[in-house]
Each structure stands twice: as C-alpha cells, then as structure tokens.
Design a protein around this motif. Sequence first.
Motif, PDB file in Angstrom:
ATOM      1  N   ASP A  47     124.364  75.586  29.226  1.00  0.00           N
ATOM      2  CA  ASP A  47     123.172  76.426  29.046  1.00  0.00           C
ATOM      3  C   ASP A  47     121.961  75.833  29.766  1.00  0.00           C
ATOM      4  O   ASP A  47     121.183  76.550  30.379  1.00  0.00           O
ATOM      5  N   TYR A  48     121.805  74.503  29.654  1.00  0.00           N
ATOM      6  CA  TYR A  48     120.642  73.861  30.274  1.00  0.00           C
ATOM      7  C   TYR A  48     120.719  73.971  31.790  1.00  0.00           C
ATOM      8  O   TYR A  48     119.721  74.173  32.462  1.00  0.00           O
ATOM      9  N   ARG A  49     121.935  73.810  32.332  1.00  0.00           N
ATOM     10  CA  ARG A  49     122.088  73.879  33.785  1.00  0.00           C
ATOM     11  C   ARG A  49     121.752  75.288  34.268  1.00  0.00           C
ATOM     12  O   ARG A  49     121.032  75.463  35.253  1.00  0.00           O
ATOM     13  N   PHE A  50     122.260  76.305  33.545  1.00  0.00           N
ATOM     14  CA  PHE A  50     121.968  77.684  33.945  1.00  0.00           C
ATOM     15  C   PHE A  50     120.470  77.956  33.824  1.00  0.00           C
ATOM     16  O   PHE A  50     119.873  78.560  34.709  1.00  0.00           O
ATOM     17  N   ALA A  51     119.885  77.518  32.713  1.00  0.00           N
ATOM     18  CA  ALA A  51     118.456  77.768  32.499  1.00  0.00           C
ATOM     19  C   ALA A  51     117.643  77.133  33.615  1.00  0.00           C
ATOM     20  O   ALA A  51     116.764  77.775  34.187  1.00  0.00           O
ATOM     21  N   ALA A  52     117.957  75.884  33.949  1.00  0.00           N
ATOM     22  CA  ALA A  52     117.186  75.176  34.971  1.00  0.00           C
ATOM     23  C   ALA A  52     117.364  75.854  36.325  1.00  0.00           C
ATOM     24  O   ALA A  52     116.403  76.033  37.071  1.00  0.00           O
ATOM     25  N   THR A  53     118.593  76.250  36.641  1.00  0.00           N
ATOM     26  CA  THR A  53     118.841  76.917  37.921  1.00  0.00           C
ATOM     27  C   THR A  53     118.081  78.230  37.994  1.00  0.00           C
ATOM     28  O   THR A  53     117.459  78.550  39.001  1.00  0.00           O
ATOM     29  N   ALA A  54     118.130  78.999  36.887  1.00  0.00           N
ATOM     30  CA  ALA A  54     117.459  80.296  36.883  1.00  0.00           C
ATOM     31  C   ALA A  54     115.940  80.139  36.966  1.00  0.00           C
ATOM     32  O   ALA A  54     115.239  81.074  37.311  1.00  0.00           O
ATOM     33  N   LEU A  55     115.427  78.941  36.645  1.00  0.00           N
ATOM     34  CA  LEU A  55     113.986  78.711  36.732  1.00  0.00           C
ATOM     35  C   LEU A  55     113.605  78.133  38.087  1.00  0.00           C
ATOM     36  O   LEU A  55     112.494  77.655  38.283  1.00  0.00           O
ATOM     37  N   MET A  80     114.776  75.444  39.567  1.00  0.00           N
ATOM     38  CA  MET A  80     114.697  73.988  39.661  1.00  0.00           C
ATOM     39  C   MET A  80     115.830  73.486  40.542  1.00  0.00           C
ATOM     40  O   MET A  80     116.955  73.970  40.449  1.00  0.00           O
ATOM     41  N   SER A  81     115.519  72.506  41.407  1.00  0.00           N
ATOM     42  CA  SER A  81     116.542  71.961  42.290  1.00  0.00           C
ATOM     43  C   SER A  81     117.552  71.171  41.459  1.00  0.00           C
ATOM     44  O   SER A  81     117.292  70.813  40.311  1.00  0.00           O
ATOM     45  N   ILE A 129     116.183  66.977  33.109  1.00  0.00           N
ATOM     46  CA  ILE A 129     116.831  67.576  31.940  1.00  0.00           C
ATOM     47  C   ILE A 129     118.103  66.820  31.523  1.00  0.00           C
ATOM     48  O   ILE A 129     118.232  66.401  30.380  1.00  0.00           O
TER      49      ILE A 129
END
Lengths: 292, 265
Positions: A174-182, A184-185, A193
């Motif tokens: 979830d964190y990886r998807f959230a960061a990517t969707a925001l 973030m590199s 994160i």
Amino acid sequence: MTQNRSLAGIPANSSAVERMATLVVWLGAALVTAVFLWIIGDILRHGMSGISWAFLSSAPQRSGRAGGILPVLVSTFWILIVALAVAVPVGTLTAVWLADFARRGGRLAMVVKACLDVLAGVPSIVFGLFGNAVFCRYLGLGYSLLAGGLTLACMVLPILIRALEAEFRAVPDDYRFAATALGMSRTRTVTAILLPAALPGLAVGLILGVGRVLAETAALLFTSGYVDRMPRSLMDSGRSLSIHIYDLSMNVPGGEANAYATAVVLVGLLTLINGAVLWLSDHVTRRFHGAI
Amino acid sequence: MIHEGSTKMDTDPVLDVRGLTVKYGDIVALRDVSLAVPRGAVTAIIGPSGCGKSSFLSVLNRLTDMIPGCEVTGSVRLDGEPIHAEAQNLIALRRRVGMIFQRPNPFPTSIRCNIDVPLRESGVRRRSERNDIIRDVLCDVGLWDEVKDRLETSAQRLSGGQQQRLCIARALALRPDVLLFDEPCSALDPISSGVVEDLIQKLRNRQTIVIVTHNLSQARRLADYVAMFWNQYGAGRLIEYGAADRIFEQPVNHVTASYVDGTVG
C-alpha cells in the motif's frame, strides 16, 4: 463412541490430554529458561568478584592471569566498529535492492539469495581462512584489527541482509502504491517511507550482527591475531574479548578467574548494546511514526 | 456501445482514451475501451466486480507500470499529450493525475509528514509555503479543526474516514488536474463514507474527478457522466456511456437497464 463425547463434541478424556499438553509445553519453556539462568548464574558467581574499575582500566599482566582487560576492550571496540561500518551500509543497500529493485523472481536476485543462504551456513573458521588469505595476505593488511573487522563484516552480511530483506518485504505494498501515485521517485520512497518503516527490523538485524561479532573467536584467530597489547591503530594486531576468554581458559593455567570476569564483561556489554539499540530504534521510530 | 454526443464531452476532454486494451499475461482485463473524460465534471465508472474498472483507473496514471506482466495497448491522451509516449515523465504525470485508493493508505508517519514529504519532493522548497498548503488542504477536506493540534502525531491513529480524508488532502496538495477515486468509500463505515462523499461533492467544481464505485446510489448522487462496464466474453468492456441522468433514467443498453434497476449484477 458417543457416550465418550461431551455435548460440545469434545472427547471426554480431553481434559487429561489438555493437562498433559500444557505440562509438556510449560516444561519446554522452563527447561530453556533454566539452562539460560544456569549459564548466566555460573558466569556471575565465578566472575563477579573479579570485576572492578581497575580490571576494566588496566592492561593484562602475566599473560592475563593478573591485571585487567583495557587493551582487549579497546580492540574489541574497534573490531566491532569496523565490522558494522562495513556490514550495515552494504547490507542495507543489498536488502533494499533485493526487496525493491531486483525484478521479482528475477534470475540475478535468485543467484544472490542462493549465495547468501549458503554463506549464512558457512562455519566461521572458513571465513577466518578466507579473511587470512584475502585481507591479511593478498591485500597486505597483516594480522590487524582492520582485517578482523572486515572478515567479521563478511560473516555477518548474509544474516543481516536476509533479516533486513524480510523486514522490507513486510512493509505493506500500500505504501509503495501510495508513494508512486503521489509522484515520489523510487529512491525517495525508499529513503522517506520504506527505510523508516523498516527501522525496528534494522535494529533487530543490528543486534544479531553485534551478537555474532562479539561472540566470534575462530575467525579472529586468523585475522586480527591475539596480541594483548594496546592497539595504536587499526593496522595493529589486537585481541578481542572472546579470544581473551578462550586463551585464558585453554592456554593459561591459573587464568580461569580472569576468564570468568571477562565473560561477565562480554555478557554485560552485549546486554548494554542490545538495550541501547532497542531504545534508540524505539526513540527514532516514535519520532518518525509520530507521537502516540 | 452507445456513445452519447454532448458538447462538454466531445469538445474539451481532459483525458481521451481510445481503443484501450489491458492484459495481465493471458488474461484480458479490459478490451477496446474508448472514452473521453470531460473537464471539470464527475465521471463515475460503474459495473460489477471483475469488469476492469480499477484496471481502467490505474491506466490513467500509469500505475499499471508497477504490475509485472501488465500490458497496455491503445492510446490515452492527457490534454492532448499521449501519456504512454517514450518521453512521458511518469513522476510529472502522477502529480497531475492523483489517485485515492480503496483502502486508506496513509504513510506510517505523522499527519504533517504525510503531506509534507510528497510536497517537498514535488519541489516546494520553502517550509512556510508547505505549511500553508498543508493547512489549506486539511481545511479543504474538513480535517483541520480535528487535527490542527496534533499534526505531529501518527496518521495511523486517525479513524478510517479521517485517514481517507488525509489521503485526499495529500493528493490535493500536489494540485492535480484530475483525481482518480478507486471505490474510496467501500472500506469505510456509513457515516465516514457520507463525509467522504460530501467532500467529493465539494471538490466537483474545482477538479476533474473519475470515480469507480459499486454503490449505484452514490453514482446517482455524484456523477455528471456515467460509464457502464460489463464483462463480455471474459473481458471487461465499456457498454454504455453518457450523461448520468440519461443512463439512470433511459438506458439504451438492456444490460445497463437491468443493472441500474438492480435486477442483474
């Protein structure tokens, strides 16, 4: 059959079986605790009397039968620092690569993991031979704290990496998807994160590493040597606490008392470092995760 | 497929999808979907589970790139620019097309950091400026009064509904052109769900919104346009698309008619 069963469908003799099972499980736990307490008790009983400020702050005399362990403490400290300074960064990077950058199920990742698993099972004496051949001779470091520390770094890397990798994998996707969707590199996602989220695991990996390094004797005999003088630089030979204990109890008649005292210091040091790492990790985790 | 002519839909689409097919290995999740997302409106994607709604959504910000074995063909244009072009900067695309997930997924950091980290990463260097934006977006989602005194506490201590609103604030902070919502209320209790829905209502005039929802009455309340997806011959297809009123009142496709009536699906 039916008469033997109670209304709930549980066999009537279940309470006896239950009680037996409970007893066996408790016995197992009690046995482990007893062995642990016995060892600690034995060390404390024989060693506590030898502990004093003078013991900690003076050099060994008469091959360690008398005097203290200051140079040994200093050597141990440097070996530990060298080993961790190399193993922690390299191990963290490799674990991040394995968990987040390598293609899932890719060939290279499989090869690296297989190597790590084999290396984790290699006896420490083999690492000692390797360290002696590569660091002491081939790289010309001789018997030195640096060679010993580097050898131990190689030895703890496989365990450290697998512990860290497991921790990184446990971070929810979830964190990886959230960061990517925001937007973030990947690098930023890891540093901002994933690394902080995996911090408690980093601490456990670190404790495992410290434990292995402080306990190691065989690999150091070949690499850092066993001179009990105060080291003047990392290129000096030096004796670790574990080697000191080994030497006093096996090679020095009349050295048992100081061997026990040194063992008390080693156990105390381990406890202290573990406590400090856990406290630090807890403290940093709290700051990162936000106060509760 | 019925593609209704409407001035708003045809003249100025933010996202223009043509002949989109999404495959996961041998499985075709979505086949030959063409759809223009009108600017400044709420477009709802409805349909039963497994008809490719979420896949459609994650094509729009290319989150599908993260899924191994996922293959996307066809064209998607954002303001006329193809998003699958070689030169497309993915990070820039994802800042323009924000996404809210089904399960609230705040980072395990403080409330402030959740917004601050992506904001700093997007190039807002000055701390005071970031703090202003954090306050503004938290006000926008109605969370400011609830959390202003505990911005440094863990985001994971918030309730599910608060977490989802924080995720929306986090996405708003990057000032996206389009916000994608993937069933944003389905993991929330009815009250939190109502609060999040009201929030989407509030955003509707500022933002282009594409929302996937299982909840037909929610689609009725929110949507200007409705796209009906259906699983045909093992692949998700778009079977009807048009203004929300028309889809709900006078659907042309008999499957859509049964689905919005609640007799199938």
